[in-house]
Scaffold this motif. Structure first.
Motif, mmCIF file in Angstrom:
data_model
loop_
_atom_site.group_PDB
_atom_site.id
_atom_site.type_symbol
_atom_site.label_atom_id
_atom_site.label_comp_id
_atom_site.label_asym_id
_atom_site.label_seq_id
_atom_site.Cartn_x
_atom_site.Cartn_y
_atom_site.Cartn_z
ATOM 1 N N THR A 239 4.199 -0.900 -8.472
ATOM 2 C CA THR A 239 3.806 -0.737 -7.067
ATOM 3 C C THR A 239 2.519 -1.644 -6.772
ATOM 4 O OG1 THR A 239 2.364 1.341 -7.705
ATOM 5 C CG2 THR A 239 4.574 1.607 -6.770
ATOM 6 N N ARG A 240 1.615 -1.532 -7.622
ATOM 7 C CA ARG A 240 0.532 -2.386 -7.442
ATOM 8 C C ARG A 240 0.738 -3.708 -7.090
ATOM 9 N NH1 ARG A 240 -5.083 -3.061 -8.226
ATOM 10 N NH2 ARG A 240 -5.159 -4.983 -9.363
ATOM 11 N N GLY A 243 2.203 -4.130 -3.623
ATOM 12 C CA GLY A 243 1.229 -4.009 -2.519
ATOM 13 C C GLY A 243 0.379 -5.336 -2.208
ATOM 14 N N ALA A 269 5.231 0.937 -1.440
ATOM 15 C CA ALA A 269 3.797 0.295 -1.477
ATOM 16 C C ALA A 269 3.625 -0.887 -0.816
ATOM 17 C CB ALA A 269 3.768 -0.138 -3.062
ATOM 18 N N HIS A 272 3.026 0.715 2.886
ATOM 19 C CA HIS A 272 1.854 1.146 3.249
ATOM 20 C C HIS A 272 0.730 0.137 3.613
ATOM 21 C CE1 HIS A 272 2.243 5.105 0.511
ATOM 22 N NE2 HIS A 272 2.980 5.190 1.588
ATOM 23 N N THR B 298 4.431 10.445 -0.689
ATOM 24 C CA THR B 298 4.544 9.457 0.114
ATOM 25 C C THR B 298 5.078 9.831 1.589
ATOM 26 O OG1 THR B 298 6.863 9.274 -0.501
ATOM 27 C CG2 THR B 298 5.478 7.795 -1.555
#
Lengths: 385, 385
Positions: A239-240, A243, A269, A272, B298
């Motif tokens: 996910t990092r 993003g 991710a 967001h 989430t």
């Protein structure tokens, strides 16, 4: 082997296996007579055979694994090794659903699944070797296929029945089952193109895996065919990276208004980051994912995704591996001259609110390709490659 | 046994196991000499032993499972049977995370996990019996503990090393590891009480399972202690029942303004009913879940939940079962006179926006009990019961 003269009641001898000698002791015959009786060989009278078999059943005797192996009996277990951190089992929707699909088919056939986590491809090959030598499994499922994958020649040489998850190609002489990722990519690009997007980004996972490369190529190819500008942003799995890749896309002067993510968790991710930038989905930017899951269905807006292929993928893989095992047992193993056989699972696209504001809530609506049968969510296509 | 005089090159005899006779044939010695050499017994010269062992290694020989079993060697596998539909593996966050935690610890010790799905408790017990008889596993994990669970006396009698997941109590003479659900319930009720709720509902899962009963009792008890009105609404496991139960709660004249759900998926189903009724979370109604997952983190607002215990639960269970197996091998198995040992995993509460509008986004903030150590997310408490 000396026959024990003691009767051994059921449940005694905690954890100790009942042996031929135990049965011989109880029946008052020689171990040789028991062996003839339970193996259905001549040399004992029918009455004695019946009495010995009844005692063996009462004592819950089972032939030893070595004896079963010599007899070629299946051990009713298939194996799967993962050279990935154990946590992917808990966090990646794909693995949970894939294993569920495998187990659903295996359980109907009284099979169990043996899973092992290792830290390298070498350790994975070593595990296959040991499982074969110790007759732990009847066959294996090979996941996370790569280009020039060293597991393929190793398994070809071992002769352990195996099914490769992935393709097309790169699976040597072994049979394979794969989700048609090129087709999935075309469904995604075509849908976004029809929604009017002239520039589409793809936030791409770990390109060591073959299916990621297949998506990369199909994405660029289809966009080019449709006159759409393709933008590929590498993120690695996780996910990092997704993003960061999304933030980089949004910072571009020609920031695309549609992004396709390689997994559901990567899409979350990215979303967001999109929300923090104050952008609305799908009005300002459309979002889609290659992996469907509870996350994509319950998100608001729900996320357009390639249909729930993972559980069906597991089902098809288990059924196919059981066929491969049976063929191998019957001496019908593919020879080096037979072209390796591959089966494609055709994906569908579930369109939801993250790309189309008029789509019905979590259910969305389905987009098949012209190749798929109407009304069937998954269609299996057989081919040689 | 006659020694084969043919040399058997590596990789030939697809799928066939290398035997003592094969090694004898290659080394030009008797099978008896090979047996002495590879088992480290006297009777062959050091030079011959070294040569035979080198050939055995080159031919990738492994002792047969029966030979290993006789020697008491571990088969480096633990077993788990699920008498539930295979799909729970793909849909219930608990199982994915629990299996991930198990595998994380097992992989470090070179163990694999053998899983089987069956359709009844009888089939589960039968599987344990067969696994023991065939030396398939060194021990088993028992999940989904019930009251008066027939698996407990069956495993006690079999003497197969076993660890029960669940408790306290109802695990007979077998060791157990459990998440302290009474404690988790008090954390949830105390938090909602502090937020000013004077009536709290609990949408409860399948009460066949012991942990659901523990929650039911602790819920009513703690609410009563704090002067809060408890409302228990049965839903069975699964999302459909949870949605219906929520609708029934909202239709009451004295509809509660706080609902605790037994799982993350049940909470999501309940939230959809709450949203359809036009109620805001947490302003009109507070929502909390016993199970944390990617879904609760989430969701917007993120859902207050009992902290991620499932993966830690799996880790603790695997480590404990490996101890039990070692004790059993060393003859340190608990006798009938030893009180059965149980270890509790203490939960934490992660407070998020679904109960407290001021909580930081997905991370939330932690609520420990006075019993837990500061800063450690999970604390294991040992006790006899």
């Amino acid at each position: 082997m000396t026959a024990s003269k003691q009767s051994r009641p059921r449940g005694s001898g905690r954890g100790r296996r009942v042996t031929i000698a135990d049965i011989a002791g109880r029946a008052g015959v020689t171990s040789a007579a028991v062996s003839l009786a339970v193996n259905g060989r001549p040399g004992v009278s029918d009455a004695t055979r019946a009495r010995i078999v009844a005692i063996a059943e009462e004592m819950q005797w089972e032939p030893s694994p070595a004896a079963r192996a010599l007899a070629g009996a299946p051990v009713l277990t298939i194996g799967m090794v993962l050279a990935r951190p154990a946590e992917v089992l808990g966090t990646e929707a794909f693995f949970g659903a894939f294993v569920a699909g495998l187990q659903e088919v295996l359980s109907r056939r009284d099979y169990s699944l043996q899973m092992k986590i290792v830290d390298s491809t070498e350790a994975e090959i070593d595990t296959f070797r040991r499982w074969l030598a110790q007759r732990r499994v009847d066959g294996v499922v090979v996941v996370d296929l790569r280009q020039d994958d060293p597991r393929i020649p190793a398994l070809e040489e071992l002769g352990l029945p195996a099914l490769v998850i992935g393709g097309p190609g790169h699976h040597g002489a072994l049979p394979s089952v794969y989700v048609d990722d090129a087709h999935a990519t075309r469904l995604l690009v075509d849908h976004l193109g029809e929604r009017g997007h002239r520039s589409i980004a793809r936030v791409a996972g770990n390109e060591d895996f073959l299916h990621i490369l297949v998506r990369d190529r199909a994405f660029t190819e289809r966009c080019t065919e449709l006159g759409i500008t393709p933008v590929v942003q590498d993120a690695g799995f996780g996910t990092r990276g997704a993003g960061i890749a999304t933030a980089e896309l949004l910072a571009r002067e020609d920031a695309p208004h549609a992004i396709i993510f390689d997994s559901d968790e990567m899409a979350l991710a990215g979303i967001h980051v999109v929300e923090e930038a104050g952008l609305r989905i799908p009005e300002d930017i459309a979002i889609a994912s290659y992996e469907d899951s509870a996350l994509t269905r319950t998100h608001r807006p729900p996320i357009t995704s390639i249909g729930r292929s993972a559980i069906e993928y597991g089902r098809v893989a288990a059924a196919r591996l059981l066929e491969v095992i049976e063929d191998s047992r019957d001496g019908r193993a593919a020879s080096a001259k037979t072209p390796p056989e591959s089966r494609a699972i055709e994906p569908v696209l579930v369109v939801r609110g993250s790309t189309d504001p008029d789509a019905p809530e979590a259910e969305g609506y389905l987009r098949h390709s012209a190749l798929s049968e109407e009304g069937s969510e998954v269609r299996v296509r057989q081919e040689s490659c």
